[in-house]
Design a protein around this motif. Structure first.
Motif, PDB file in Angstrom:
ATOM      1  N   TRP A 343      47.499  22.977 -85.745  1.00 25.85           N
ATOM      2  CA  TRP A 343      46.896  22.711 -87.041  1.00 25.85           C
ATOM      3  C   TRP A 343      47.943  22.235 -88.039  1.00 25.85           C
ATOM      4  CZ3 TRP A 343      42.185  21.910 -88.669  1.00 25.85           C
ATOM      5  CH2 TRP A 343      41.094  22.518 -88.044  1.00 25.85           C
ATOM      6  N   THR A 347      47.737  18.547 -89.688  1.00 26.08           N
ATOM      7  CA  THR A 347      47.280  18.491 -91.079  1.00 26.08           C
ATOM      8  C   THR A 347      48.443  18.354 -92.058  1.00 26.08           C
ATOM      9  OG1 THR A 347      47.276  20.914 -91.259  1.00 26.08           O
ATOM     10  CG2 THR A 347      45.233  19.856 -90.553  1.00 26.08           C
ATOM     11  N   LEU A 373      39.244  22.413 -84.031  1.00 19.34           N
ATOM     12  CA  LEU A 373      40.558  21.840 -83.777  1.00 19.34           C
ATOM     13  C   LEU A 373      40.448  20.575 -82.930  1.00 19.34           C
ATOM     14  CD1 LEU A 373      43.612  21.968 -84.008  1.00 19.34           C
ATOM     15  CD2 LEU A 373      43.639  23.661 -82.165  1.00 19.34           C
ATOM     16  N   LYS A 376      39.988  17.613 -85.146  1.00 21.57           N
ATOM     17  CA  LYS A 376      41.209  17.238 -85.860  1.00 21.57           C
ATOM     18  C   LYS A 376      42.159  16.478 -84.929  1.00 21.57           C
ATOM     19  CE  LYS A 376      42.028  17.850 -89.444  1.00 21.57           C
ATOM     20  NZ  LYS A 376      41.877  16.941 -90.605  1.00 21.57           N
ATOM     21  N   TYR A 509      37.915  28.939 -89.774  1.00 18.66           N
ATOM     22  CA  TYR A 509      38.776  27.771 -89.572  1.00 18.66           C
ATOM     23  C   TYR A 509      38.037  26.455 -89.814  1.00 18.66           C
ATOM     24  CZ  TYR A 509      42.967  30.057 -87.693  1.00 18.66           C
ATOM     25  OH  TYR A 509      44.115  30.775 -87.549  1.00 18.66           O
TER      26      TYR A 509
END
Length: 591
Positions: A343, A347, A373, A376, A509
């Motif tokens: 993460w 990010t 996740l 992402k 999350y």
């Protein structure tokens, strides 16, 4: 250590995440897990299996797995001048590493009188010397005892005394920490990465190695080692009480690279790629973000890279911008660690400044991963598919692996067990439960360790007829995919209703302002427990208790929504393996 493990390297000719391949496959035409397993393990194939007797239990094993760490070190030598270990300005080739490990093995035997079965402890950060000491001690016939470099002096003393270590190899920081205790323990200490001075009674690592000589002339000492000889003692995370020493064999640790390769490659085979394509030699460069002194760092990164010919890039400590710089500079193909590390990288506001095109995959474990996740990773690294693994110190890292098309289909799962492992879910009486029902996960296979060092009662409780009782709550689906629900001790019971922390954390999350979180139980006079959430917002983001309650109320049942919130500006306390120390959180917040 009871937690999920990240196969933090990548794929083929050995083991780790390809991270590619499955995205565009048509799900309706895909073969099933059993069909893929049969094809991959057929006679004459790389993943062919055999059956042997392991401590009185008939056990499936990889027919082509190297039998001991000695064979893995010998194979690593074939990679010659290619870089094996990279640390800041230091680059150690496979040939140089082999020569140094051989010299250290001879020094242990000739200088310190180490005999087969003696314990050699290592207490240091991720330095190249860690690997030299590890392989050197292993091929000398010793049992290697990696100690937690984060431990206090008293904890390190405990590990040395409990294991009965004959020699300690430490970096300067650990040697200084133990300087007052070493004379009383009577353990000679070899000090790496010092500034020239070493504590009284210690010797410098380079002095012990002496003149390594021409790598081409290096040879290992003549010590006979069997696959079921004891090889390692890895101490469990010790989040409660004294840590236990997990006693592993050579077979345990050398099973892991093949299991990891099988897990990774199986996703590609399901997507229609050939085994030949997936096992073709590829240069692998892994950014190591977890310690060598845990099973993931040692078994899944170090040992696997030695077998594959992959490069391991080390950091002094985890730093997001530093990780991005190394990914660009070293052309890193894979990184991972715990999900939070993934993460943080993906990010980071600095992400766009660096060339990350070399990355072929992201693998993670060590904690439940939020399904969000996946999105992402797909956003930041198009065409790459993540991998998630499950295992424990007691299972020598990998037991299941979820990658490629398997992960895209079931991101909430940690995947099916690798072919040499069996799993089952049981109720408190030990009766096997059908798919869909939650119970304790039991594991059987050549990766299951021998037991706990000098703890016969704990061994008898956890290891029964070849099955390891993990203590993890899980369920299986109809296809054999494993879903880790929670650790039994972390499950909350609110008014008679079971609440699994991992489910609540996964929902948290999904909120764009949440960088990290942990769910804990808060005592309640009537309900027994209520749900509490500790939240670390993303830099520059703001989120309120009311906003999170409303957000979660749309995703999980009302009784699961936390009623207590704590917001922290700093990260959550974790052990070196990345596991959140919830006991410490409860003590800090609840007293």
């Amino acid at each position: 250590m009871h937690d999920q493990q990240s196969p933090a390297t990548e794929a083929p000719t050995g083991a780790a995440a390809t991270g590619t391949g499955a995205a565009g496959a048509g799900a309706a035409a895909l073969p099933g897990i059993a069909e893929v397993r049969a094809a991959m393990t057929a006679p004459g194939r790389l993943f062919e299996m055999d059956e042997v007797d392991v401590r009185g239990v008939r056990t499936r094993v990889w027919k082509n797995a190297p039998p001991t760490l000695r064979e893995i070190l010998d194979i690593s030598r074939l990679h010659g001048d290619a870089a094996f270990l990279v640390y800041e300005g230091d680059r150690l080739s496979f040939a140089e590493h082999y020569a140094r490990a051989a010299a250290f093995a001879r020094a242990l035997i000739g200088r310190y009188g180490v005999a087969k079965g003696d314990r050699v402890a290592i207490a240091m950060r991720n330095y190249p010397e860690w690997s030299v000491a590890f392989f050197g001690a292993a091929v000398a016939g010793a049992v290697v005892v990696p100690l937690n470099a984060w431990w206090t002096a008293a904890e390190l003393e405990y590990g040395l005394a409990d294991s009965g270590a004959k020699v300690l190899v430490a970096d300067a920081e650990r040697a200084d920490r133990l300087a007052g205790a070493l004379p009383g323990l009577g353990v000679p200490c070899v000090v790496a990465r010092g500034d020239g001075a070493v504590p009284e009674g210690c010797e410098a690592f380079e002095d012990v190695l002496g003149d390594v000589g021409d790598p081409a002339a290096a040879s290992l000492p003549d010590v006979a080692i069997d696959p079921d000889d004891e090889a390692t003692i890895f101490y469990t995370s010790g989040t409660t009480g004294r840590p236990k020493g997990a006693l592993g064999t050579h077979r345990n640790i050398t099973t892991n690279p093949v299991s990891l390769a099988y897990g990774v490659i199986s996703g590609g085979v399901r997507a229609g790629r050939s085994l030949e394509e997936l096992t073709a030699p590829q240069r692998r460069v892994t950014l190591l973000s977890v310690p060598f002194f845990h099973a993931t760092g040692c078994h899944s990164v170090l040992v696997t890279s030695a077998l594959q010919g992959g490069t391991v890039v080390m950091m002094y400590k985890w730093d997001v911008r530093g990780a991005l710089e190394l990914i660009e500079r070293e052309r890193v193909t894979g990184f991972g660690g715990v999900p939070t590390m993934a993460w943080q990288v993906l990010t980071s506001p600095d992400f766009g400044e660096f060339d990350t095109s070399s990355l072929t995959g992201v693998s993670y474990g060590g904690a439940p991963a939020a399904p969000a996740l996946v999105d992402k990773i797909r956003e930041r690294l198009p065409e790459r598919v993540p991998g998630n693994g499950y295992g424990l110190t007691e299972t020598s890292s990998v037991t299941t692996y979820n990658g490629g098309v398997n992960y895209l289909e079931r991101p909430e799962s940690v995947g099916p067990p690798v072919a040499v492992c069996d799993v089952k879910v049981v109720d408190p009486s030990g009766a096997e439960l059908p798919p869909g029902e939650v119970g304790e996960l039991l594991i059987k296979g050549p990766n299951v360790i021998k037991g706990y060092w000098n703890k016969p009662e704990a061994t008898a409780q956890a290891f029964v007829d070849g099955w390891f009782h993990s203590g993890d709550l899980a369920r299986l689906d109809e296809d054999g995919f494993v879903y880790i629900v929670d650790r039994a001790k972390d499950m909350l019971i609110r008014g008679g209703e079971n609440i699994y922390c991992a489910e609540v954390e996964a929902a948290l999350y999904e909120h764009p302002a949440v960088a990290d979180c942990a769910v804990i139980g808060v005592p309640h006079e009537v309900l027994g427990e209520e749900v509490g959430a500790v939240v670390v917002p993303r830099p520059g983001a703001a989120v309120s208790e009311e906003e999170l309650r409303g957000f979660l109320g749309e995703r999980i049942a009302g009784f699961k929504v936390p009623v207590h919130y704590w917001f922290r500006g700093e990260g959550l306390p974790r052990n070196p393996g990345g596991k959140i120390l919830k006991t410490r959180l409860r003590e800090e917040l609840l007293g």
